[in-house]
Design an enzyme around this catalytic site. Structure first.
Site, PDB file in Angstrom:
ATOM      1  N   ARG A   1       1.493  10.834 -15.403  1.00  0.00           N
ATOM      2  CA  ARG A   1       1.352  11.075 -14.102  1.00  0.00           C
ATOM      3  C   ARG A   1       1.862   9.785 -13.125  1.00  0.00           C
ATOM      4  O   ARG A   1       1.183   9.001 -13.181  1.00  0.00           O
ATOM      5  CB  ARG A   1       0.189  11.381 -13.764  1.00  0.00           C
ATOM      6  CG  ARG A   1      -0.666  12.497 -14.280  1.00  0.00           C
ATOM      7  CD  ARG A   1      -1.941  12.567 -13.955  1.00  0.00           C
ATOM      8  NE  ARG A   1      -2.868  11.469 -13.495  1.00  0.00           N
ATOM      9  CZ  ARG A   1      -3.530  10.848 -14.515  1.00  0.00           C
ATOM     10  NH1 ARG A   1      -3.995  11.802 -15.723  1.00  0.00           N
ATOM     11  NH2 ARG A   1      -4.367   9.826 -14.491  1.00  0.00           N
TER      12      ARG A   1
ATOM     13  N   CYS B   1       1.377  -3.940  18.883  1.00  0.00           N
ATOM     14  CA  CYS B   1       0.600  -3.082  19.710  1.00  0.00           C
ATOM     15  C   CYS B   1       0.437  -1.466  19.184  1.00  0.00           C
ATOM     16  O   CYS B   1       1.040  -1.365  17.942  1.00  0.00           O
ATOM     17  CB  CYS B   1       1.209  -2.807  21.094  1.00  0.00           C
ATOM     18  SG  CYS B   1       1.614  -4.597  21.825  1.00  0.00           S
ATOM     19  N   MET B   2       0.006  -0.641  19.862  1.00  0.00           N
ATOM     20  CA  MET B   2      -0.142   0.708  19.252  1.00  0.00           C
ATOM     21  C   MET B   2       1.129   1.428  19.067  1.00  0.00           C
ATOM     22  O   MET B   2       1.325   1.953  18.002  1.00  0.00           O
ATOM     23  CB  MET B   2      -0.904   1.561  20.106  1.00  0.00           C
ATOM     24  CG  MET B   2      -1.509   2.988  19.613  1.00  0.00           C
ATOM     25  SD  MET B   2      -2.199   3.873  20.764  1.00  0.00           S
ATOM     26  CE  MET B   2      -3.767   3.065  21.005  1.00  0.00           C
ATOM     27  N   ASP B   3       2.136   1.193  19.922  1.00  0.00           N
ATOM     28  CA  ASP B   3       3.131   1.961  19.975  1.00  0.00           C
ATOM     29  C   ASP B   3       4.538   1.009  19.862  1.00  0.00           C
ATOM     30  O   ASP B   3       5.610   1.550  19.830  1.00  0.00           O
ATOM     31  CB  ASP B   3       3.371   2.781  21.247  1.00  0.00           C
ATOM     32  CG  ASP B   3       2.048   3.556  21.664  1.00  0.00           C
ATOM     33  OD1 ASP B   3       1.715   4.340  20.719  1.00  0.00           O
ATOM     34  OD2 ASP B   3       1.682   3.298  22.727  1.00  0.00           O
TER      35      ASP B   3
ATOM     36  N   HIS C   1      -8.196   8.647 -15.910  1.00  0.00           N
ATOM     37  CA  HIS C   1      -7.404   7.826 -15.104  1.00  0.00           C
ATOM     38  C   HIS C   1      -7.907   6.275 -15.424  1.00  0.00           C
ATOM     39  O   HIS C   1      -8.915   6.149 -15.407  1.00  0.00           O
ATOM     40  CB  HIS C   1      -7.764   8.106 -13.653  1.00  0.00           C
ATOM     41  CG  HIS C   1      -6.764   7.555 -12.501  1.00  0.00           C
ATOM     42  ND1 HIS C   1      -5.340   7.734 -12.545  1.00  0.00           N
ATOM     43  CD2 HIS C   1      -6.955   6.655 -11.474  1.00  0.00           C
ATOM     44  CE1 HIS C   1      -4.752   7.065 -11.743  1.00  0.00           C
ATOM     45  NE2 HIS C   1      -5.588   6.526 -11.073  1.00  0.00           N
TER      46      HIS C   1
ATOM     47  N   ARG D   1     -15.097   6.717 -11.166  1.00  0.00           N
ATOM     48  CA  ARG D   1     -14.675   7.363  -9.922  1.00  0.00           C
ATOM     49  C   ARG D   1     -15.071   8.833 -10.017  1.00  0.00           C
ATOM     50  O   ARG D   1     -16.119   9.082 -10.392  1.00  0.00           O
ATOM     51  CB  ARG D   1     -13.337   7.019  -9.577  1.00  0.00           C
ATOM     52  CG  ARG D   1     -12.853   7.422  -8.015  1.00  0.00           C
ATOM     53  CD  ARG D   1     -11.297   6.962  -7.817  1.00  0.00           C
ATOM     54  NE  ARG D   1     -10.400   7.627  -8.499  1.00  0.00           N
ATOM     55  CZ  ARG D   1      -9.026   7.569  -8.211  1.00  0.00           C
ATOM     56  NH1 ARG D   1      -8.696   6.474  -7.602  1.00  0.00           N
ATOM     57  NH2 ARG D   1      -8.077   7.969  -8.777  1.00  0.00           N
TER      58      ARG D   1
ATOM     59  N   TYR E   1      -0.158  -8.927  23.747  1.00  0.00           N
ATOM     60  CA  TYR E   1      -1.429  -9.188  23.983  1.00  0.00           C
ATOM     61  C   TYR E   1      -1.861 -10.554  23.344  1.00  0.00           C
ATOM     62  O   TYR E   1      -1.781 -10.656  22.128  1.00  0.00           O
ATOM     63  CB  TYR E   1      -2.362  -8.086  23.262  1.00  0.00           C
ATOM     64  CG  TYR E   1      -2.161  -6.514  23.985  1.00  0.00           C
ATOM     65  CD1 TYR E   1      -2.398  -6.563  25.222  1.00  0.00           C
ATOM     66  CD2 TYR E   1      -1.633  -5.636  22.970  1.00  0.00           C
ATOM     67  CE1 TYR E   1      -2.181  -5.216  25.917  1.00  0.00           C
ATOM     68  CE2 TYR E   1      -1.572  -4.098  23.727  1.00  0.00           C
ATOM     69  CZ  TYR E   1      -1.825  -4.091  25.210  1.00  0.00           C
ATOM     70  OH  TYR E   1      -1.891  -2.859  25.705  1.00  0.00           O
TER      71      TYR E   1
ATOM     72  N   LYS F   1       0.855  13.721  -3.706  1.00  0.00           N
ATOM     73  CA  LYS F   1      -0.341  13.492  -2.646  1.00  0.00           C
ATOM     74  C   LYS F   1       0.001  12.748  -1.204  1.00  0.00           C
ATOM     75  O   LYS F   1       1.186  12.000  -1.576  1.00  0.00           O
ATOM     76  CB  LYS F   1      -1.564  13.085  -3.418  1.00  0.00           C
ATOM     77  CG  LYS F   1      -1.306  11.486  -3.962  1.00  0.00           C
ATOM     78  CD  LYS F   1      -2.430  11.184  -4.979  1.00  0.00           C
ATOM     79  CE  LYS F   1      -2.003   9.636  -5.294  1.00  0.00           C
ATOM     80  NZ  LYS F   1      -3.061   9.348  -6.423  1.00  0.00           N
TER      81      LYS F   1
HETATM   82  C1  LIG Z   1      -2.377   8.791  -7.543  1.00  0.00           C
HETATM   83  C2  LIG Z   1      -2.510   8.953  -8.614  1.00  0.00           C
HETATM   84  C3  LIG Z   1      -1.701   8.948  -9.658  1.00  0.00           C
HETATM   85  C4  LIG Z   1      -0.537   8.243  -9.594  1.00  0.00           C
HETATM   86  O1  LIG Z   1      -0.865   6.894  -9.339  1.00  0.00           O
HETATM   87  P1  LIG Z   1       0.547   5.591  -9.369  1.00  0.00           P
HETATM   88  O2  LIG Z   1      -0.323   4.410  -9.535  1.00  0.00           O
HETATM   89  O3  LIG Z   1       0.879   5.860  -8.021  1.00  0.00           O
HETATM   90  O4  LIG Z   1       1.623   5.995 -10.391  1.00  0.00           O
HETATM   91  C5  LIG Z   1      -2.206   9.451 -11.121  1.00  0.00           C
HETATM   92  N1  LIG Z   1      -2.876  10.162 -11.307  1.00  0.00           N
HETATM   93  C6  LIG Z   1      -4.012  10.351 -10.272  1.00  0.00           C
HETATM   94  C7  LIG Z   1      -5.085  10.983 -10.702  1.00  0.00           C
HETATM   95  C8  LIG Z   1      -3.553   9.923  -9.207  1.00  0.00           C
HETATM   96  O5  LIG Z   1      -4.861   9.974  -8.303  1.00  0.00           O
END
Ligand SMILES: *Cc1c(COP(=O)(O)O)cnc(C)c1O
Length: 381
Positions: free
Chosen positions: A229, A319-321, A172, A140, A272, A42
């Site tokens: 995961r 700064c921004m850039d 999770h 969540r 700045y 992601k």
């Molecule tokens: C991002 C995410 C992960 C991976 O998490 P890490 O802490 O980066 O290993 C696993 N499962 C879900 C649902 C996530 O959103």
């Protein structure tokens, strides 16, 4: 390290070592023997580049990919990646028919979403793979344990029509990165209870059970189930920094080339707000990266970069850039390379050092690097 001549010189770039990604995936797989590995790609592969990272992860032994959003999964398909992929944040109205057609598995935590996915799968003419999400205590996404039996029954009814297959059951962790946190055992117990409910209701035994993120993969053998995961650890960044680096290798090096170097007298106010004033005559270097590129404004005065073999603090406001570094008497010139962070091999700061100095996680540092910064993929450093 100088840039290779077969690509244009850019003011800055994020170099991503795909050999490190493969190494990290192999190392993590060693922590989860007998379990499948899904790599979370992601947010553009945590800022490392979605498609190259996904390919490297699969080469390293990952069997599946995970994305937050359907759009991200469809981008993988568009790139010709046909490995199993799961998306877990589904908002009503998303392109679920296309997802089903492309074999993207979808997570659901409510009966309404199961219905929407089933309807989309019917339109696509292909059953959708469904991963049911249990809220085991993070509050969540996912289905609260009280509503779980009803969700399971609902999904089984949709399955009976042929519109969906129940291919996964998952949850999770909220605190797997805090060793010994009491919520971890509670979440494990609720997960086991939910699995038992699903099992008794008739969910197929080949549905993949998965709970562990990176932190749980390396610290909690009992959380591995059928699949882990992993996200942050795949990119070589520690999922539990207080326990060390786990042999992971940071994949990203953020580098820039000085846009300008000039001599200024003592007492010069820099950038700045004049937060930094030179103590003596010195040389200032202009680094062409700013908060629009993910060098947080908050990094002002807090982090260092490697320039000419030495650590130099950011001098004055980011700064921004652009931002300025004080080079002292160094004989630097425009075009010289500056390393913001990397694996640390040459004395450069690590992303972990940046995260610690900024009071955040490495996740936030790497995912905030802006789209102006090209990702350059290498194989070995
Ligand atoms: C991002 C995410 C992960 C991976 O998490 P890490 O802490 O980066 O290993 C696993 N499962 C879900 C649902 C996530 O959103």
């Amino acid at each position: 390290m100088s840039s290779s001549s077969d690509r244009p010189e850019t003011p800055a770039e994020a170099r991503v070592d795909l050999a490190a990604i493969r190494h990290n995936v192999r190392l993590l797989a060693g922590h989860a023997p007998g379990a499948e590995m899904m790599v979370a790609v992601k947010a553009d592969g945590y800022g490392h580049g979605l498609v190259p990272v996904a390919r490297a992860a699969l080469e390293g032994g990952a069997t599946r990919l995970g994305t937050a959003f359907v759009r991200e999964a469809l981008a993988l398909r568009e790139a010709g990646i046909d490995a199993p992929v799961l998306s877990w944040i589904i908002t009503p109205g998303e392109p679920l028919e296309e997802a089903a057609r492309q074999g993207v598995e979808l997570s659901a935590g409510t009966p309404e979403l199961v219905d929407e996915i089933a309807a989309a799968a019917r339109r696509a003419g292909r059953p959708a793979g469904l991963h049911l999400e249990i809220d085991t205590g993070m509050s969540r996404g996912g289905c609260p344990i009280e509503d779980w039996p009803r969700l399971v029954d609902h999904a089984l009814a949709a399955r009976a029509t042929g519109a969906v297959e129940i291919t996964g059951l998952w949850s999770h962790f909220a605190c797997a990165d805090i060793p010994g946190h009491p919520s971890v055992q509670v979440q494990l117990a609720v997960f086991d209870e939910a699995l038992s409910v699903a099992d008794k209701a008739g969910v197929p035994s080949d549905a993949v059970r998965h709970l562990a993120n990176s932190a749980a993969t390396v610290t909690l053998p009992q959380a591995r189930y059928d699949m882990v995961r992993c996200g942050i650890a795949v990119y070589g960044l520690s999922p539990v920094p207080e326990l060390g680096g786990f042999g992971l290798r940071p994949a990203m090096t953020l580098a820039a080339r000085l846009a300008q170097v000039k001599r200024v007298p003592a007492g010069s106010g820099v950038s700045y707000g004049h937060l930094y004033v030179t103590e003596r005559e010195t040389r200032l270097g202009l680094v062409p990266l700013g908060y629009a590129d993910g060098v947080l404004r908050h990094a002002t005065g807090r982090v260092e970069v490697l320039a000419g073999g030495r650590r130099r603090p950011i001098a004055g406001r980011v700064c921004m850039d652009q931002f300025v570094i004080d080079l002292g008497d160094d004989r630097a010139e425009a075009g010289d390379e500056v390393i913001l962070f990397g694996p640390g091999d040459d004395g450069e700061p690590t992303c972990q050092e940046w995260a610690d100095s900024l009071g955040t996680l490495t996740h936030e540092i790497v995912t905030r690097i802006g789209s102006r910064v090209p990702r350059v993929h290498t194989d070995g450093r």
